[in-house]
Scaffold this active site. Structure first.
Site, PDB file in Angstrom:
ATOM      1  N   GLU A   1      -2.033   1.428  -5.107  1.00  0.00           N
ATOM      2  CA  GLU A   1      -3.197   2.172  -4.630  1.00  0.00           C
ATOM      3  C   GLU A   1      -4.368   2.135  -5.600  1.00  0.00           C
ATOM      4  O   GLU A   1      -5.531   2.174  -5.203  1.00  0.00           O
ATOM      5  CB  GLU A   1      -2.815   3.639  -4.353  1.00  0.00           C
ATOM      6  CG  GLU A   1      -1.974   3.857  -3.109  1.00  0.00           C
ATOM      7  CD  GLU A   1      -0.476   3.713  -3.336  1.00  0.00           C
ATOM      8  OE1 GLU A   1      -0.070   3.118  -4.360  1.00  0.00           O
ATOM      9  OE2 GLU A   1       0.289   4.194  -2.474  1.00  0.00           O
TER      10      GLU A   1
ATOM     11  N   ALA B   1      -0.006   2.388   3.581  1.00  0.00           N
ATOM     12  CA  ALA B   1      -0.812   3.067   4.593  1.00  0.00           C
ATOM     13  C   ALA B   1      -1.698   2.023   5.261  1.00  0.00           C
ATOM     14  O   ALA B   1      -1.933   0.954   4.703  1.00  0.00           O
ATOM     15  CB  ALA B   1      -1.668   4.128   3.918  1.00  0.00           C
TER      16      ALA B   1
ATOM     17  N   GLU C   1       6.653   4.815  -0.861  1.00  0.00           N
ATOM     18  CA  GLU C   1       6.790   6.275  -0.801  1.00  0.00           C
ATOM     19  C   GLU C   1       7.753   6.688   0.327  1.00  0.00           C
ATOM     20  O   GLU C   1       8.528   7.628   0.174  1.00  0.00           O
ATOM     21  CB  GLU C   1       5.413   6.927  -0.632  1.00  0.00           C
ATOM     22  CG  GLU C   1       4.556   6.764  -1.900  1.00  0.00           C
ATOM     23  CD  GLU C   1       3.150   7.289  -1.742  1.00  0.00           C
ATOM     24  OE1 GLU C   1       2.429   6.769  -0.872  1.00  0.00           O
ATOM     25  OE2 GLU C   1       2.771   8.229  -2.473  1.00  0.00           O
TER      26      GLU C   1
ATOM     27  N   GLY D   1       2.343   3.456   0.433  1.00  0.00           N
ATOM     28  CA  GLY D   1       3.040   4.372   1.341  1.00  0.00           C
ATOM     29  C   GLY D   1       4.403   3.838   1.769  1.00  0.00           C
ATOM     30  O   GLY D   1       5.298   4.615   2.106  1.00  0.00           O
TER      31      GLY D   1
HETATM   32  C1  LIG Z   1      -1.024   7.241   0.574  1.00  0.00           C
HETATM   33  C2  LIG Z   1      -0.761   5.811   0.666  1.00  0.00           C
HETATM   34  C3  LIG Z   1      -1.745   4.893   0.367  1.00  0.00           C
HETATM   35  C4  LIG Z   1      -1.465   3.456   0.540  1.00  0.00           C
HETATM   36  O1  LIG Z   1      -0.392   3.047   0.922  1.00  0.00           O
HETATM   37  S1  LIG Z   1      -2.733   2.419   0.188  1.00  0.00           S
HETATM   38  C5  LIG Z   1      -2.138   0.829   0.599  1.00  0.00           C
HETATM   39  C6  LIG Z   1      -1.206   0.302  -0.428  1.00  0.00           C
HETATM   40  N1  LIG Z   1      -0.808  -1.019  -0.069  1.00  0.00           N
HETATM   41  C7  LIG Z   1      -1.486  -2.093  -0.472  1.00  0.00           C
HETATM   42  O2  LIG Z   1      -2.466  -2.011  -1.195  1.00  0.00           O
HETATM   43  C8  LIG Z   1      -0.982  -3.412  -0.003  1.00  0.00           C
HETATM   44  C9  LIG Z   1      -2.099  -4.242   0.502  1.00  0.00           C
HETATM   45  N2  LIG Z   1      -1.639  -5.513   1.025  1.00  0.00           N
HETATM   46  C10 LIG Z   1      -1.288  -6.550   0.239  1.00  0.00           C
HETATM   47  O3  LIG Z   1      -1.268  -6.480  -0.977  1.00  0.00           O
HETATM   48  C11 LIG Z   1      -0.962  -7.843   0.923  1.00  0.00           C
HETATM   49  O4  LIG Z   1      -1.557  -7.837   2.182  1.00  0.00           O
HETATM   50  C12 LIG Z   1       0.556  -8.106   1.089  1.00  0.00           C
HETATM   51  C13 LIG Z   1       1.168  -8.353  -0.294  1.00  0.00           C
HETATM   52  C14 LIG Z   1       1.260  -6.963   1.777  1.00  0.00           C
HETATM   53  C15 LIG Z   1       0.750  -9.376   1.974  1.00  0.00           C
HETATM   54  O5  LIG Z   1       0.025 -10.430   1.431  1.00  0.00           O
HETATM   55  P1  LIG Z   1      -0.185 -11.760   2.317  1.00  0.00           P
HETATM   56  O6  LIG Z   1       1.139 -12.213   2.819  1.00  0.00           O
HETATM   57  O7  LIG Z   1      -0.991 -12.695   1.462  1.00  0.00           O
HETATM   58  O8  LIG Z   1      -1.021 -11.336   3.593  1.00  0.00           O
HETATM   59  P2  LIG Z   1      -2.535 -10.834   3.673  1.00  0.00           P
HETATM   60  O9  LIG Z   1      -3.391 -11.952   4.151  1.00  0.00           O
HETATM   61  O10 LIG Z   1      -2.947 -10.131   2.429  1.00  0.00           O
HETATM   62  O11 LIG Z   1      -2.424  -9.718   4.811  1.00  0.00           O
HETATM   63  C16 LIG Z   1      -2.075 -10.068   6.151  1.00  0.00           C
HETATM   64  C17 LIG Z   1      -2.879  -9.186   7.098  1.00  0.00           C
HETATM   65  O12 LIG Z   1      -2.421  -7.846   6.927  1.00  0.00           O
HETATM   66  C18 LIG Z   1      -3.526  -7.002   6.664  1.00  0.00           C
HETATM   67  N3  LIG Z   1      -3.073  -5.931   5.767  1.00  0.00           N
HETATM   68  C19 LIG Z   1      -2.358  -6.070   4.628  1.00  0.00           C
HETATM   69  N4  LIG Z   1      -2.067  -4.874   4.099  1.00  0.00           N
HETATM   70  C20 LIG Z   1      -2.603  -3.958   4.942  1.00  0.00           C
HETATM   71  C21 LIG Z   1      -2.631  -2.535   4.951  1.00  0.00           C
HETATM   72  N5  LIG Z   1      -2.034  -1.821   3.982  1.00  0.00           N
HETATM   73  N6  LIG Z   1      -3.288  -1.924   5.952  1.00  0.00           N
HETATM   74  C22 LIG Z   1      -3.879  -2.644   6.945  1.00  0.00           C
HETATM   75  N7  LIG Z   1      -3.878  -3.991   6.985  1.00  0.00           N
HETATM   76  C23 LIG Z   1      -3.251  -4.630   6.012  1.00  0.00           C
HETATM   77  C24 LIG Z   1      -4.565  -7.919   5.992  1.00  0.00           C
HETATM   78  O13 LIG Z   1      -5.864  -7.372   6.132  1.00  0.00           O
HETATM   79  C25 LIG Z   1      -4.385  -9.193   6.774  1.00  0.00           C
HETATM   80  O14 LIG Z   1      -5.051  -9.023   8.006  1.00  0.00           O
HETATM   81  P3  LIG Z   1      -5.815 -10.276   8.691  1.00  0.00           P
HETATM   82  O15 LIG Z   1      -4.737 -11.255   9.010  1.00  0.00           O
HETATM   83  O16 LIG Z   1      -6.477  -9.677   9.901  1.00  0.00           O
HETATM   84  O17 LIG Z   1      -6.786 -10.799   7.684  1.00  0.00           O
END
Ligand SMILES: C/C=C/C(=O)SCCNC(=O)CCNC(=O)[C@H](O)C(C)(C)COP(=O)(O)OP(=O)(O)OC[C@H]1O[C@@H](n2cnc3c(N)ncnc32)[C@H](O)[C@@H]1OP(=O)(O)O
Length: 470
Positions: free
Chosen positions: A123, A61, A103, A100
């Site tokens: 999450e 998400a 999911e 998500g």
């Molecule tokens: C009901 C459902 C609920 C949910 O789905 S809750 C969300 C669950 N997902 C997560 O928790 C994943 C979160 N993200 C990560 O763990 C990591 O990221 C990744 C493994 C996907 C990628 O890691 P890396 O390659 O090191 O990149 P990076 O610097 O962490 O992220 C790149 C840019 O992408 C943005 N970003 C990452 N995930 C999300 C997201 N889920 N929603 C919005 N933005 C996201 C960051 O902030 C950053 O942004 P900037 O470059 O501006 O610093």
């Protein structure tokens, strides 16, 4: 457009493009619904594939939308529509399929992943639970015990394990998700054009031992946390609810309770704090240094050597003509007369007043390093920080004085029961004196290095919340 639909022969392809990580923003959710309608209506499409552009499948998400009023279509509804698709629907995964994103994949009828893909429901790390069917569909595929373990830990699962567990159906050696998705779609059409719906699988077998073992573990290790206990309740509902729909309703209630919890806000604050603590705000464009001389001996240098080749950075033990940056071990003699930027490596807790423009403090637990700017140009500090980051160090940048030393001193001087308050007070002082570029950098260091409780979001955040009248 974030999502578009295109036909390849008799397969319709729904392609998501929302860089950098294809998060499920409102535009992506609406786009998915529209593209699905287009694919279903397309008489020439016999099966549909969902995939994403760029470096990864959907990473979850859109975290930036959390805390704002939700906008329809909500993710659980989008996934229910995907699952109800009358044509076989294949998810082609690459990179990471998280939260998500996984999911969405579980709502598709088949899942193929490129080699190296990782999946997970992380999450819990944000104080949440998978609120779009993950707690109901995953246990139907892998059973209660494994689902509990995966969702309460939030760990990333490698493709091989995901295949063995039945989360995905195949690992493809194809080069692209398109190639992998089209191949599986053709195979499904040739073999078994029936949709195979996760949500229609029987409810998982009851496993009261797994539930009570998990509760015991959580009570021991994480009693203060909110969302892990709600995860157990949600997974239990996958067994006890009358139907998938009832289970999904219960999951939604528990998800919303997590969303309202202050722990969710604190943990998401830390998620964003960890994204760019290496960025010096005044600098717009900078590159890492490529030739670094490591002068003297320090355990850190071994870590840097291991990462250097992959980072494309040359490390030498003595300066040469190509050297752009010096990294000086604590007891090493300083080259006289060099005009090149020099980082003096300092021991934590010993503020000996470096004569270098940059000083580097390594956390005792090795998790983070702090690059303090004593008198360098901002651009030099940024280039040095990018160099250390490329060498796989988690870098926080600061100026004039070490945040880590100040926090550690405050913590050491307090009694065990006063440590939290001492860190909160110290963080207010650091921010007032302008030593940090971002207040969230203090929170990150206090949590990662000094054991400040993660779910509170950090000492500066707490001190600000306490100051805010209700
Ligand atoms: C009901 C459902 C609920 C949910 O789905 S809750 C969300 C669950 N997902 C997560 O928790 C994943 C979160 N993200 C990560 O763990 C990591 O990221 C990744 C493994 C996907 C990628 O890691 P890396 O390659 O090191 O990149 P990076 O610097 O962490 O992220 C790149 C840019 O992408 C943005 N970003 C990452 N995930 C999300 C997201 N889920 N929603 C919005 N933005 C996201 C960051 O902030 C950053 O942004 P900037 O470059 O501006 O610093």
């Amino acid at each position: 457009m974030s999502v578009h639909y295109q036909r390849h022969g008799d397969i319709g392809v729904i392609q998501i493009a929302n860089p950098p990580v294809n998060a499920l923003s409102h535009a992506v959710r609406s786009g998915l619904v529209d593209a699905l309608k287009e694919g279903v209506a397309d008489a020439d499409a016999k099966a549909l594939v969902v995939l994403a552009d760029g470096r990864t499948f959907i990473a979850g998400a859109d975290i930036r939308e959390f805390g704002k009023p939700p906008q329809a279509p909500l993710l659980p509804d989008v996934i229910n529509q995907l699952e109800a698709c009358p044509k076989p629907l294949i998810a082609a995964l690459h990179g990471t399929a998280l939260g998500g994103g996984l999911e969405v994949a579980l709502g598709c009828h088949y899942r193929v992943a490129l080699a190296g893909t990782r999946v997970g429901l992380p999450e819990v790390k944000l104080g949440l639970l998978p609120g779009a069917g993950g707690t109901q569909r995953l246990p139907r595929l892998v059973g209660v015990e494994r689902a509990l373990e995966m969702i309460t830990s939030g760990r990333f699962v490698e493709a091989e394990e995901a295949l063995e567990a039945g989360i995905i159906d195949a690992i493809s050696s194809a080069e692209t998700p398109l190639e992998a998705g089209l191949a599986v779609a053709q195979a499904v059409l040739a073999d078994n054009p029936m949709a195979r719906v996760t949500g229609q699988l029987p409810a998982p077998a009851a496993n009261p031992q797994a539930i009570s073992a998990m509760l015991e573990r959580l009570n021991q290790d994480a009693a203060e946390l909110f969302s892990p206990f709600r995860i157990v309740e949600a997974v239990e509902a996958s067994v006890t609810a009358e139907s998938l729909q009832d289970g999904l309703r219960r999951e939604r209630e528990l998800f919303l309770a997590c969303m309202d919890s202050p722990q969710r806000a604190g943990l998401i604050h830390l998620f964003f704090a960890a994204r760019s603590p290496h960025v010096v705000p005044e600098v717009e464009k900078a590159d890492a240094f490529k030739h670094v001389a490591l002068i003297g001996e320090d355990p850190l240098f071994e870590r840097l050597q291991k990462a250097a080749q992959k980072a494309g950075i040359t490390l030498t033990s003595a300066p040469d003509n190509a050297t752009e940056l010096y990294l000086l071990a604590p007891n090493a003699a300083r080259e006289s007369g060099t005009a090149l930027p020099t980082i003096a490596l300092e021991n934590i807790g010993i503020s000996r007043g470096s004569d270098s423009a940059l000083s580097l403090i390594v956390a005792e637990n090795g998790s983070m390093v702090e690059l303090v700017n004593l008198s360098a140009e901002p651009l030099t500090q940024q280039r040095a920080a990018l160099t250390l980051k490329a060498l796989r160090l988690n870098v926080v940048v600061s100026r004039q004085q070490s945040l880590l030393n100040t926090l550690q001193l405050a913590s050491q001087q307090a009694t065990a029961s006063d440590k939290q308050t001492a860190l909160e007070q110290a963080s207010v002082g650091i921010a007032k004196n302008g030593f940090c570029y971002r207040e969230s950098d203090i929170d990150l260091l206090a949590v990662e290095v000094l054991g400040y409780p993660r779910h509170l979001g950090g000492p500066h955040r707490q001190s600000t919340l306490k100051d805010t009248p209700l």
